[in-house]
Design a protein around this motif. Structure first.
Motif, PDB file in Angstrom:
ATOM      1  N   GLU A  94       4.241  25.585  21.302  1.00 27.32           N
ATOM      2  CA  GLU A  94       4.004  24.559  22.865  1.00 27.32           C
ATOM      3  C   GLU A  94       4.609  24.755  23.946  1.00 27.32           C
ATOM      4  N   ARG A 117       2.951  29.927  22.619  1.00 24.41           N
ATOM      5  CA  ARG A 117       1.357  30.071  22.963  1.00 24.41           C
ATOM      6  C   ARG A 117       0.527  30.126  24.276  1.00 24.41           C
ATOM      7  N   ASN A 119      -1.447  26.426  25.026  1.00 22.02           N
ATOM      8  CA  ASN A 119      -1.180  25.969  23.818  1.00 22.02           C
ATOM      9  C   ASN A 119      -3.372  25.380  23.437  1.00 22.02           C
ATOM     10  N   LYS A 128      -6.270  25.279  20.910  1.00 17.55           N
ATOM     11  CA  LYS A 128      -6.884  25.171  19.602  1.00 17.55           C
ATOM     12  C   LYS A 128      -7.540  25.291  19.053  1.00 17.55           C
TER      13      LYS A 128
END
Length: 195
Positions: free
Chosen positions: A19, A56, A88, A90
């Motif tokens: 990250e 990321r 980042n 997810k």
């Protein structure tokens, strides 16, 4: 600046990205360079590991798919405007029936294979200003996202193929890692160990 795209076989493509935060050095310049590199290579996505950075971050511009006559009007409209920077990200949920689509990858030139992925994905990510977003994608937009997301997890689309397909592609993949390939864009090949 156009950056060389890392070829299959380089260990950086197998690293899980770290990250980053707003202090990441020269992030705006990196994103601009990634966009220029992606467009020069006629790609629709590019992940940081593909330019040698295990972080990321990836970019997507799926607008070239908006001209596909086989897609319905709604999906074409979605793809036309699907141009984003993902920092980042997810995955919160993947759902829906898996479907096959012929995928390729700038790090693996001249190879396209059917890959099965779920139709819908819900995700969280930060944009280049580090504002948080939640987004649900479906169809081709979801697929492009999943492909790029795999890159920051150290996964390549060839990992999702059957063992038979992998055996059939073995020689082609070895040739890519040895630099025995003609790509229309700059590439960086792995430094191979001498025996």
């Amino acid at each position: 600046m156009i950056l060389p795209i890392v070829a299959y076989g380089d260990p950086i493509l197998r690293k899980v990205g770290k990250e980053i935060n707003a202090d990441y050095p020269e992030l705006k310049k990196l994103i601009a360079n990634m966009k220029e590199t992606m467009y020069k290579a006629s790609g629709v996505g590019l992940a940081a590991p593909q330019i040698g950075k295990a972080i990321r971050l990836f970019i997507i511009d799926a607008s070239p798919f908006a001209d596909d006559e086989d897609l319905d009007e709604e999906e074409r409209a979605t793809l036309k405007d699907f141009n984003k920077v993902f920092i980042n990200p997810k995955i919160i949920e993947e759902e829906g029936d898996e479907w096959a689509f012929s995928e390729g990858c700038l790090s693996i030139p001249d190879i396209r294979e059917d890959v099965f992925r779920q139709n819908n994905v819900t995700l969280e990510y930060q944009d280049e200003e580090f504002k948080k977003h939640t987004l649900t994608l479906s169809g081709l937009a979801a697929r492009v996202f999943q492909h790029e997301y795999d890159h920051i997890e150290g996964i390549l689309f060839t990992d999702k193929l059957s063992s038979l397909k992998k055996r059939l592609l073995k020689k082609k993949l070895e040739n890519i890692s040895k630099g025995k390939i003609n790509a229309d864009y700059r590439m960086r090949f792995p430094k191979l160990k001498r025996k």
